[in-house]
Design a protein around this motif. Sequence first.
Motif, PDB file in Angstrom:
ATOM      1  N   SER A 282      10.401   6.016  -6.945  1.00  5.87           N
ATOM      2  CA  SER A 282       8.955   5.769  -6.881  1.00  5.87           C
ATOM      3  C   SER A 282       8.353   6.096  -5.512  1.00  5.87           C
ATOM      4  CB  SER A 282       8.662   4.297  -7.197  1.00  5.87           C
ATOM      5  OG  SER A 282       9.074   3.989  -8.509  1.00  5.87           O
ATOM      6  N   VAL A 283       9.185   6.532  -4.559  1.00  3.66           N
ATOM      7  CA  VAL A 283       8.666   6.868  -3.237  1.00  3.66           C
ATOM      8  C   VAL A 283       7.711   8.057  -3.366  1.00  3.66           C
ATOM      9  CG1 VAL A 283       9.279   7.576  -0.913  1.00  3.66           C
ATOM     10  CG2 VAL A 283      10.764   6.044  -2.166  1.00  3.66           C
ATOM     11  N   HIS A 284       6.547   7.938  -2.771  1.00  3.52           N
ATOM     12  CA  HIS A 284       5.559   9.000  -2.874  1.00  3.52           C
ATOM     13  C   HIS A 284       4.942   9.315  -1.524  1.00  3.52           C
ATOM     14  CE1 HIS A 284       3.503   5.129  -3.330  1.00  3.52           C
ATOM     15  NE2 HIS A 284       2.457   5.720  -2.787  1.00  3.52           N
TER      16      HIS A 284
ATOM     17  N   ARG B 215       6.412   1.187 -12.662  1.00  2.00           N
ATOM     18  CA  ARG B 215       7.438   1.949 -13.398  1.00  2.00           C
ATOM     19  C   ARG B 215       8.506   1.027 -13.961  1.00  2.00           C
ATOM     20  NH1 ARG B 215       8.650   7.484  -9.912  1.00  2.00           N
ATOM     21  NH2 ARG B 215       6.523   8.317  -9.988  1.00  2.00           N
ATOM     22  N   PHE B 216       8.862   0.002 -13.199  1.00  2.00           N
ATOM     23  CA  PHE B 216       9.901  -0.907 -13.689  1.00  2.00           C
ATOM     24  C   PHE B 216       9.410  -1.674 -14.910  1.00  2.00           C
ATOM     25  CE2 PHE B 216      12.244  -4.920 -13.755  1.00  2.00           C
ATOM     26  CZ  PHE B 216      13.552  -4.450 -13.736  1.00  2.00           C
TER      27      PHE B 216
ATOM     28  N   ILE C 180      14.728   3.882   1.964  1.00  2.00           N
ATOM     29  CA  ILE C 180      14.077   4.737   0.969  1.00  2.00           C
ATOM     30  C   ILE C 180      12.753   5.329   1.440  1.00  2.00           C
ATOM     31  CG2 ILE C 180      15.108   3.666  -1.074  1.00  2.00           C
ATOM     32  CD1 ILE C 180      12.521   2.077  -1.398  1.00  2.00           C
ATOM     33  N   LEU C 181      12.230   4.835   2.562  1.00  2.00           N
ATOM     34  CA  LEU C 181      10.905   5.274   2.979  1.00  2.00           C
ATOM     35  C   LEU C 181      10.827   5.307   4.497  1.00  2.00           C
ATOM     36  CD1 LEU C 181       8.128   5.867   1.520  1.00  2.00           C
ATOM     37  CD2 LEU C 181       7.551   3.496   1.977  1.00  2.00           C
TER      38      LEU C 181
ATOM     39  N   TYR D 222       0.816  -1.218   0.000  1.00  2.00           N
ATOM     40  CA  TYR D 222       0.000   0.000   0.000  1.00  2.00           C
ATOM     41  C   TYR D 222       0.847   1.265   0.000  1.00  2.00           C
ATOM     42  CZ  TYR D 222      -3.269  -3.629   1.086  1.00  2.00           C
ATOM     43  OH  TYR D 222      -4.003  -4.786   1.018  1.00  2.00           O
ATOM     44  N   SER D 223       2.128   1.117  -0.293  1.00  2.00           N
ATOM     45  CA  SER D 223       2.992   2.308  -0.360  1.00  2.00           C
ATOM     46  C   SER D 223       3.904   2.235  -1.574  1.00  2.00           C
ATOM     47  CB  SER D 223       3.810   2.449   0.934  1.00  2.00           C
ATOM     48  OG  SER D 223       4.602   1.286   1.165  1.00  2.00           O
ATOM     49  N   LEU D 224       5.056   1.644  -1.415  1.00  2.00           N
ATOM     50  CA  LEU D 224       6.086   1.672  -2.445  1.00  2.00           C
ATOM     51  C   LEU D 224       5.862   0.710  -3.600  1.00  2.00           C
ATOM     52  CD1 LEU D 224       8.985   2.406  -3.437  1.00  2.00           C
ATOM     53  CD2 LEU D 224       9.821   0.638  -1.881  1.00  2.00           C
ATOM     54  N   LEU D 225       5.382  -0.496  -3.319  1.00  2.00           N
ATOM     55  CA  LEU D 225       5.414  -1.582  -4.307  1.00  2.00           C
ATOM     56  C   LEU D 225       4.657  -1.295  -5.602  1.00  2.00           C
ATOM     57  CD1 LEU D 225       6.493  -4.488  -4.760  1.00  2.00           C
ATOM     58  CD2 LEU D 225       4.270  -5.299  -3.947  1.00  2.00           C
TER      59      LEU D 225
END
Length: 310
Positions: free
Chosen positions: A302-304, A115-116, A166-167, A106-109
């Motif tokens: 991709s961290v948002h 994108r990958f 990263i998060l 529910y966050s990074l994946l």
Amino acid sequence: MSNMDLRQIRQFVAVAEELHFGRAAERLNMTQPPLSQAIQALERELGLRLFDRTKREVKLTPVGEQWFVHARRVLAEATALPDIARKLARGEMGLLRLSFVSTVDYSLLPAAVGRFRAAYPNVELSLREATSDVQIDALLRSEVDVGIVIAPPSSSLSQTLSYRPILREPLIAAVPSSWIDEGRDGFCEGILEPAAFFAAPLILFPRRSAPIFHDLVSGYFAEHRSAFSVFQEAIQMQTIIGLVGSGMGVALVPQSMTRLQRDGVTYLPLSGRVPTVETGLLWRTNDRNAACANFLAVANASVHQPAQAL
């Protein structure tokens, strides 16, 4: 058959396409007699005729027609091999085995994988959900290439594994909605007081699965001088949220878990200072898989929000 090489296949394909030895020889930059001799040698090696020849025409035999399809495919694949090697070296083809903790669903994946795949459509991506401890073991056994984990203990890193945070996001309370509806002491819409949270049955990961996360939660209790006791353990965040929804107890979860809307669960921020949980990328330090390096770059980008990139 063991002596057959691409030169012979290329010669056969040229004659099969031209159906004329002179034109085929010219195309191959050779004279006609050596080409005729090469085709005859190929037929002797195979033990069958590939062409029917007369003074007026050259035709493929029925077997030659069928073999032509396979020969042309082999030739095309062989021609593509140098480009495939270069793409593999750049991480534009190949296999990437990715493992991840349930919290990043529910966050990074989603953003990182999306994108990958868009940037590297020819890389086969294998996904595997696992707790952080299982991922560390799998990386050490070379069963996965990169993991997304809750910050691991420094003792598990050494020179073998590399870690990149990263998060980072705050923890919030997941509580049964029924407790709020019933007006249970300390539970109401808005901001939850820590004292009410500490008094409720706690649902949490086992420490072996996510020691840093477990210690964050126990440390939060210790900070407020509250007795720490785990009422129920579960190894998947979705399971923990489900148990909260059943009214079994409360949990501390990353803020991004609010995207998981489950009947019977209400997410409430806690008043005062709350711990933050760190998520990062873990990979083998000396891994030369270029696709892995490409994923690390994509995931970092991709961290948002609402989480904060480090």
